[in-house]
Design an enzyme around this catalytic site. Sequence first.
Site, mmCIF file in Angstrom:
data_model
loop_
_atom_site.group_PDB
_atom_site.id
_atom_site.type_symbol
_atom_site.label_atom_id
_atom_site.label_comp_id
_atom_site.label_asym_id
_atom_site.label_seq_id
_atom_site.Cartn_x
_atom_site.Cartn_y
_atom_site.Cartn_z
ATOM 1 N N HIS A 240 -8.141 7.611 -1.586
ATOM 2 C CA HIS A 240 -7.171 7.058 -0.666
ATOM 3 C C HIS A 240 -5.833 6.766 -1.349
ATOM 4 C CE1 HIS A 240 -6.484 3.874 2.752
ATOM 5 N NE2 HIS A 240 -5.403 4.547 2.465
ATOM 6 N N ASP B 132 0.538 -5.443 -20.923
ATOM 7 C CA ASP B 132 1.425 -6.493 -20.406
ATOM 8 C C ASP B 132 1.169 -6.784 -18.928
ATOM 9 O OD1 ASP B 132 2.787 -6.563 -22.849
ATOM 10 O OD2 ASP B 132 4.537 -5.457 -22.119
ATOM 11 N N HIS C 111 0.848 -1.190 0.000
ATOM 12 C CA HIS C 111 0.000 0.000 0.000
ATOM 13 C C HIS C 111 0.883 1.239 0.000
ATOM 14 C CE1 HIS C 111 -2.970 2.950 0.773
ATOM 15 N NE2 HIS C 111 -2.686 3.115 2.044
ATOM 16 N N TYR D 287 6.609 -14.630 -19.368
ATOM 17 C CA TYR D 287 7.307 -14.217 -18.158
ATOM 18 C C TYR D 287 6.746 -14.854 -16.899
ATOM 19 C CZ TYR D 287 9.389 -10.713 -21.070
ATOM 20 O OH TYR D 287 10.084 -10.084 -22.045
ATOM 21 N N HIS E 158 0.661 5.809 -1.040
ATOM 22 C CA HIS E 158 -0.137 6.957 -1.481
ATOM 23 C C HIS E 158 0.553 7.601 -2.667
ATOM 24 C CE1 HIS E 158 -1.622 7.309 2.956
ATOM 25 N NE2 HIS E 158 -2.311 6.410 2.290
#
Lengths: 250, 250, 250, 250
Positions: A182, A142, A117, A236, A119
């Site tokens: 947020h 991709d 997480h 990948y 910002h």
Amino acid sequence: MTHPSLSGYPSSVLDEVARTREVVARLHAELPRWGLVVWTAGNVSQRVLVDPAAGPGPDDLLVIKPSGVTYDELTAEAMVVCDLEGRLVDGDRAPSSDTAAHAYVYTNMPEVGGVVHTHSTYATAWAARAEPVPCVLTMMADEFGGDIPIGPFALIGDDSIGRGIVETLRDSRSPAVLMRNHGPFTIGKDAKAAVKAAVMVEEVARTVHISRQLGEPLPIEQHHVDSLYARYQNVYGQGAAAPVTKEEHA
Amino acid sequence: MTHPSLSGYPSSVLDEVARTREVVARLHAELPRWGLVVWTAGNVSQRVLVDPAAGPGPDDLLVIKPSGVTYDELTAEAMVVCDLEGRLVDGDRAPSSDTAAHAYVYTNMPEVGGVVHTHSTYATAWAARAEPVPCVLTMMADEFGGDIPIGPFALIGDDSIGRGIVETLRDSRSPAVLMRNHGPFTIGKDAKAAVKAAVMVEEVARTVHISRQLGEPLPIEQHHVDSLYARYQNVYGQGAAAPVTKEEHA
Amino acid sequence: MTHPSLSGYPSSVLDEVARTREVVARLHAELPRWGLVVWTAGNVSQRVLVDPAAGPGPDDLLVIKPSGVTYDELTAEAMVVCDLEGRLVDGDRAPSSDTAAHAYVYTNMPEVGGVVHTHSTYATAWAARAEPVPCVLTMMADEFGGDIPIGPFALIGDDSIGRGIVETLRDSRSPAVLMRNHGPFTIGKDAKAAVKAAVMVEEVARTVHISRQLGEPLPIEQHHVDSLYARYQNVYGQGAAAPVTKEEHA
Amino acid sequence: MTHPSLSGYPSSVLDEVARTREVVARLHAELPRWGLVVWTAGNVSQRVLVDPAAGPGPDDLLVIKPSGVTYDELTAEAMVVCDLEGRLVDGDRAPSSDTAAHAYVYTNMPEVGGVVHTHSTYATAWAARAEPVPCVLTMMADEFGGDIPIGPFALIGDDSIGRGIVETLRDSRSPAVLMRNHGPFTIGKDAKAAVKAAVMVEEVARTVHISRQLGEPLPIEQHHVDSLYARYQNVYGQGAAAPVTKEEHA
């Protein structure tokens, strides 16, 4: 079942906890390095399987950054261990205030091994308008397989952030969700993949933002998006369940 | 003719391969330094002449970054060697997934000795709108000799990206092309010149973008563009075929 | 009452001055680190209580950066000590030209222990339009409890800047004020908290600016702002008078 | 009168040349540090008085960066010495291609002791629109005393750039001119003051640009601009001829 300490765990789990503390501490350094966080904001976690033979389960642990520690102090020892109800199992400090959201994701998305997480500026700017980032770059096709979706407005303090993340990402190829007003949460098969998604979501949020400042970016046709995504996951990826198996991009 | 290894090559070529690995590894560090790449994105390659007396030819080799290696790990040893069909000749890892595009350029533009690909933010933002960067700065006239052109939309996996680069740059003084919805590719007489073009294309893409945010930049008359470009190529260049002979700008 | 030197103070105050010099010198390094200042601009100060038992008072001292010293030279010894009328008490150089504004804040807001001033880009951009930054991010609700307010236009040289800061912040939960055509001033229970507010005000000024470039960010309902702010102050704060008791955010 | 070498100069001049090489080399490091240049672009010079007793004159020398040298190689030894006709007097490399413009300024503005040229992004963006930066920040009033003016379009290769700089700055308090479609040139009493002006011109060009993206910044009344400028020059300046005597800003 509560885990007041790590004392009841077998040594294989303790070893994995120790290794995961190292990994999570080191990965936190990627957040300021790529300009995703200021001060003490942002957090990275990784799941620790308590029964690797049985696979992910509700008794798993997670390793996460403690609350309010600066990026200069992020050693393996400073990391904290919690159970999937967000309770502190090991560590000297209070876990990040976002721990409940991380734990909810691990509980409800067994294929997820890492959560991040931040910002980060441009991703958060889209989140403040509740506007998905449109898929107009081949690197978005991709990595994200389409638009980057918006999650609901949710207050901290109960399950709402975790539920918003899970409900949004379940219907999406994207390993990133922009929680309204947020900021971004990202997932991956491990913490490194989730950090990579956090870096990439800011990169594409910035590039598409800048492109749109002077006109409308050209869309990529859906079949091209599908073909780029399929190729990238095959070439990948590790072949396991999308969207948490993305690998390096060179 | 396949090259499964470097064992059949004369020692002068092996020496040149070794030297080129050093150069290419070192030049990769310029990409994050100037903010052109995140995570493991971006790649630099340089041609190795297998017959210097005869000049560039289809049997030449190229040295390039392997796929998915972070910028902290980019040593000379980590670089890989490919032939101009994109096949791995030497190295422990898979070559960059963009190797085919680099190889196509070396095959079809013998004067090119270095190629760089990034997703640098502002250049990619113009690419997403398929809009050439107009020549409104004297440093653009110096370095690019006019607008920075847009290449076609092309999928990875066959020759289309390489063809798009070559077809666009053949008609242009510019050593940079912005591939639509994708990002910039740049060329040069060697990898250093291509890296310089990658740095400069982002710089002018950013500056012109910012200038246009608050109004329309004033054009430079074509004869002034021509005169700036001619002077810059004469004073700083090596006299060989444009556009791949640009030198330092101070 | 003038303080021509530190010679009349008890050793406990001298120790606190020495400790505060270290803290203030170290915190100045955060300003260029987070991109808030260029050249020698910006300053951080912290109050020194001369009578800790009695609490803050008009005889307190402040430690601040001298005028015109580069960020490479900012040692504890280079810091200067002033009284709350802005007169130099100890140090080899003239105090920052913003010292009078800092001193006015300490005199009129006893709960404030640290003050920071920068010209950070995005915060100053809002200040030049005299437009408050609207509270559209959960991290703004957490940290600022609402919009970031604008202070009046004020010339340097008398009390006007200090008065503008105090009159604006008295009516606000925000620890930051954007002085019109000038830039942000932030306050905190100590210099570290004021530096954190300076970092956060630029971060939210930038994010909201970027969000608004492509549309209108969605407001957060007032009761949600209140709830986020209350929780953040309770969980992270020290329980003392808002708005100067904010703690770490993780 | 030509100066093919330094051999005819008194040792006091040679000492001053040596000292100036150190100063100019060190100041070049400020350009990438503050994000003003990429690759090898940008240059700083400083005047060397050949007859300090008589003051500035046409026989003075200047020390400047050579052409095409990277910022990693900028040692005192690498700097070159030229006369005021732009001819190389000492050094192993060709002088910067902007040397003629620097020399013209020293010849025609005896009060100038340092000149800097960059293509810094925001300043160049205003230059591409030929739009002066309006004085809407108190730090602009302090440092520039009003708007930052635009110079004419001028080609490299004769006196036109130098003439454009001198003619624009003679009518302005500003130590910075934005040459149309080109970029900023700044002047100062010495190279350090000119570097500071180069840093500040980019800072205010960026801040005012960003402010104007979302509306019109409020002007500062002319009498306030005058008062801020007068105070700043008196308190911080050395009392000599404006605009080249500005000092530190804290």
